[in-house]
Design an enzyme around this catalytic site. Sequence first.
Site, PDB file in Angstrom:
ATOM      1  N   GLU A  19      -6.587   4.896   7.958  1.00 51.48           N
ATOM      2  CA  GLU A  19      -6.352   6.318   7.659  1.00 51.48           C
ATOM      3  C   GLU A  19      -7.572   6.940   6.994  1.00 51.48           C
ATOM      4  O   GLU A  19      -7.863   8.131   7.189  1.00 51.48           O
ATOM      5  CB  GLU A  19      -5.092   6.454   6.782  1.00 51.48           C
ATOM      6  CG  GLU A  19      -3.836   6.159   7.599  1.00 51.48           C
ATOM      7  CD  GLU A  19      -2.687   5.540   6.822  1.00 51.48           C
ATOM      8  OE1 GLU A  19      -2.692   5.582   5.580  1.00 51.48           O
ATOM      9  OE2 GLU A  19      -1.769   4.998   7.479  1.00 51.48           O
ATOM     10  N   HIS A  66      -9.298   1.385   4.981  1.00 53.23           N
ATOM     11  CA  HIS A  66      -8.025   1.579   5.687  1.00 53.23           C
ATOM     12  C   HIS A  66      -8.241   2.526   6.866  1.00 53.23           C
ATOM     13  O   HIS A  66      -9.032   3.469   6.777  1.00 53.23           O
ATOM     14  CB  HIS A  66      -6.976   2.148   4.727  1.00 53.23           C
ATOM     15  CG  HIS A  66      -5.596   2.080   5.300  1.00 53.23           C
ATOM     16  ND1 HIS A  66      -5.142   2.989   6.221  1.00 53.23           N
ATOM     17  CD2 HIS A  66      -4.594   1.187   5.123  1.00 53.23           C
ATOM     18  CE1 HIS A  66      -3.905   2.652   6.577  1.00 53.23           C
ATOM     19  NE2 HIS A  66      -3.550   1.575   5.922  1.00 53.23           N
ATOM     20  N   GLY A 115       2.907   2.385  10.772  1.00 54.30           N
ATOM     21  CA  GLY A 115       3.886   3.459  10.607  1.00 54.30           C
ATOM     22  C   GLY A 115       4.593   3.852  11.895  1.00 54.30           C
ATOM     23  O   GLY A 115       5.240   4.890  11.959  1.00 54.30           O
ATOM     24  N   SER A 153       3.794  -2.017  10.286  1.00 47.98           N
ATOM     25  CA  SER A 153       5.252  -2.107  10.482  1.00 47.98           C
ATOM     26  C   SER A 153       5.800  -3.492  10.149  1.00 47.98           C
ATOM     27  O   SER A 153       6.712  -3.979  10.812  1.00 47.98           O
ATOM     28  CB  SER A 153       5.629  -1.687  11.909  1.00 47.98           C
ATOM     29  OG  SER A 153       5.220  -0.352  12.143  1.00 47.98           O
ATOM     30  N   GLY A 207       2.991  -1.053   4.176  1.00 50.09           N
ATOM     31  CA  GLY A 207       3.073   0.374   3.876  1.00 50.09           C
ATOM     32  C   GLY A 207       4.496   0.768   3.537  1.00 50.09           C
ATOM     33  O   GLY A 207       4.999   0.518   2.444  1.00 50.09           O
ATOM     34  N   ASN A 250       0.882  -1.179   0.000  1.00 47.75           N
ATOM     35  CA  ASN A 250       0.000   0.000   0.000  1.00 47.75           C
ATOM     36  C   ASN A 250       0.908   1.214   0.000  1.00 47.75           C
ATOM     37  O   ASN A 250       1.503   1.547   1.027  1.00 47.75           O
ATOM     38  CB  ASN A 250      -0.895  -0.033   1.246  1.00 47.75           C
ATOM     39  CG  ASN A 250      -1.702   1.254   1.409  1.00 47.75           C
ATOM     40  OD1 ASN A 250      -1.764   2.072   0.489  1.00 47.75           O
ATOM     41  ND2 ASN A 250      -2.307   1.427   2.575  1.00 47.75           N
ATOM     42  N   TRP A 251       0.995   1.850  -1.144  1.00 47.98           N
ATOM     43  CA  TRP A 251       1.929   2.973  -1.282  1.00 47.98           C
ATOM     44  C   TRP A 251       1.447   4.231  -0.566  1.00 47.98           C
ATOM     45  O   TRP A 251       2.202   5.171  -0.381  1.00 47.98           O
ATOM     46  CB  TRP A 251       2.163   3.279  -2.761  1.00 47.98           C
ATOM     47  CG  TRP A 251       2.922   2.223  -3.507  1.00 47.98           C
ATOM     48  CD1 TRP A 251       3.409   1.037  -3.006  1.00 47.98           C
ATOM     49  CD2 TRP A 251       3.290   2.249  -4.896  1.00 47.98           C
ATOM     50  NE1 TRP A 251       4.054   0.338  -4.003  1.00 47.98           N
ATOM     51  CE2 TRP A 251       4.004   1.060  -5.171  1.00 47.98           C
ATOM     52  CE3 TRP A 251       3.099   3.170  -5.937  1.00 47.98           C
ATOM     53  CZ2 TRP A 251       4.508   0.765  -6.432  1.00 47.98           C
ATOM     54  CZ3 TRP A 251       3.592   2.872  -7.199  1.00 47.98           C
ATOM     55  CH2 TRP A 251       4.302   1.689  -7.441  1.00 47.98           C
ATOM     56  N   LYS A 252       0.162   4.281  -0.241  1.00 41.07           N
ATOM     57  CA  LYS A 252      -0.437   5.478   0.390  1.00 41.07           C
ATOM     58  C   LYS A 252      -0.201   6.698  -0.494  1.00 41.07           C
ATOM     59  O   LYS A 252      -0.174   6.554  -1.714  1.00 41.07           O
ATOM     60  CB  LYS A 252       0.114   5.646   1.820  1.00 41.07           C
ATOM     61  CG  LYS A 252      -0.046   4.357   2.643  1.00 41.07           C
ATOM     62  CD  LYS A 252       0.181   4.531   4.114  1.00 41.07           C
ATOM     63  CE  LYS A 252      -0.013   3.190   4.819  1.00 41.07           C
ATOM     64  NZ  LYS A 252       0.101   3.291   6.269  1.00 41.07           N
ATOM     65  N   GLU A 305      -5.124  -4.645  10.568  1.00 42.76           N
ATOM     66  CA  GLU A 305      -4.078  -3.649  10.786  1.00 42.76           C
ATOM     67  C   GLU A 305      -4.336  -2.917  12.104  1.00 42.76           C
ATOM     68  O   GLU A 305      -5.147  -1.987  12.142  1.00 42.76           O
ATOM     69  CB  GLU A 305      -4.071  -2.635   9.640  1.00 42.76           C
ATOM     70  CG  GLU A 305      -3.842  -3.252   8.285  1.00 42.76           C
ATOM     71  CD  GLU A 305      -3.248  -2.252   7.293  1.00 42.76           C
ATOM     72  OE1 GLU A 305      -2.184  -2.554   6.752  1.00 42.76           O
ATOM     73  OE2 GLU A 305      -3.825  -1.173   7.105  1.00 42.76           O
TER      74      GLU A 305
HETATM   75  P1  13P Z   1       3.307   0.447   7.608  1.00 47.04           P
HETATM   76  O1  13P Z   1       3.785  -0.845   6.990  1.00 47.04           O
HETATM   77  O2  13P Z   1       4.016   1.643   7.065  1.00 47.04           O
HETATM   78  O3  13P Z   1       3.234   0.390   9.081  1.00 47.04           O
HETATM   79  O4  13P Z   1       1.785   0.625   7.094  1.00 47.04           O
HETATM   80  C1  13P Z   1       0.909  -0.415   7.220  1.00 47.04           C
HETATM   81  C2  13P Z   1      -0.310  -0.069   6.455  1.00 47.04           C
HETATM   82  O5  13P Z   1      -1.062   0.815   6.842  1.00 47.04           O
HETATM   83  C3  13P Z   1      -0.598  -0.795   5.213  1.00 47.04           C
HETATM   84  O6  13P Z   1      -1.878  -0.540   4.751  1.00 47.04           O
END
Ligand code: 13P
Length: 251
Positions: free
Chosen positions: A98, A96, A174, A214, A235, A9-11, A168
């Site tokens: 976020e 997600h 993150g 993470s 992420g 997931n590149w966000k 998640e």
């Molecule tokens: P990280 O791997 O950066 O913690 O993010 C996880 C995530 O939100 C994947 O959707």
Amino acid sequence: MRKNIVAGNWKMNTTLQEGVALAKAVNEALKGVEPKCDVIIAAPFTHLASINGVIDQNKLGLGAENCADHKSGAYTGEVSASMVASTGATYVILGHSERRQYYGETSATLKEKVGLALANNLTPIFCIGEVLEQRENGTYLEVVKTQIEEALFDLSAEDFSKIILAYEPVWAIGTGKTATDDQAEEMHAFIRDVIAKKYGNEVAENTSILYGGSCKPTNAKALFAKPNVDGGLIGGASLDAESFMGIVTAF
Ligand code: 13P
């Protein structure tokens, strides 16, 4: 049997040019290996059509990170499920944390999105997970159960079988703070049980449940070794082809 899956997931990262280069690098790296999992990248809307032109989707699946909760019409700035499908993408991340946290997504809107994604032959990667307070006050299992029930349990068994779930824990996203493999396994086994009670054992056993938060090449192996952890939603570590491949090859 259910699939093992590693999805990036590149966000909101990479320009179009950087994203195309990253997709090419992952695509190239996959040529040399026979991964024991499906590999997917989910990229910003603006990148999807271009990425579709440079990857082999037989080896590397492509997804969006969101889609609209309406079919079409006067929703300025929104991107519909049919628009996503028309780029060549076949997956979409929905729910997600976020999006829930910063954009007010609720189970009601997510239900609409899931329906539209399925109607457009997109495979939803549906995210669930508790915040730190819920982990600490012991309500985390109930919270995740409710998230699944509210958004997904009106689906037929046939449609539910098309969903990929991603657990998640918000406190692990993150933050560099991963759930331990035992914490992940406890939740994943619980989720599978919730699905089994609603749709039966066969559907539950065939549902892929990914862990996200993470996840890195250094901890992926231990997480993926757990019987109910069927892969990862990645992420930060998906933004570098080498570290992403380090997770893909952890299976
Ligand atoms: P990280 O791997 O950066 O913690 O993010 C996880 C995530 O939100 C994947 O959707």
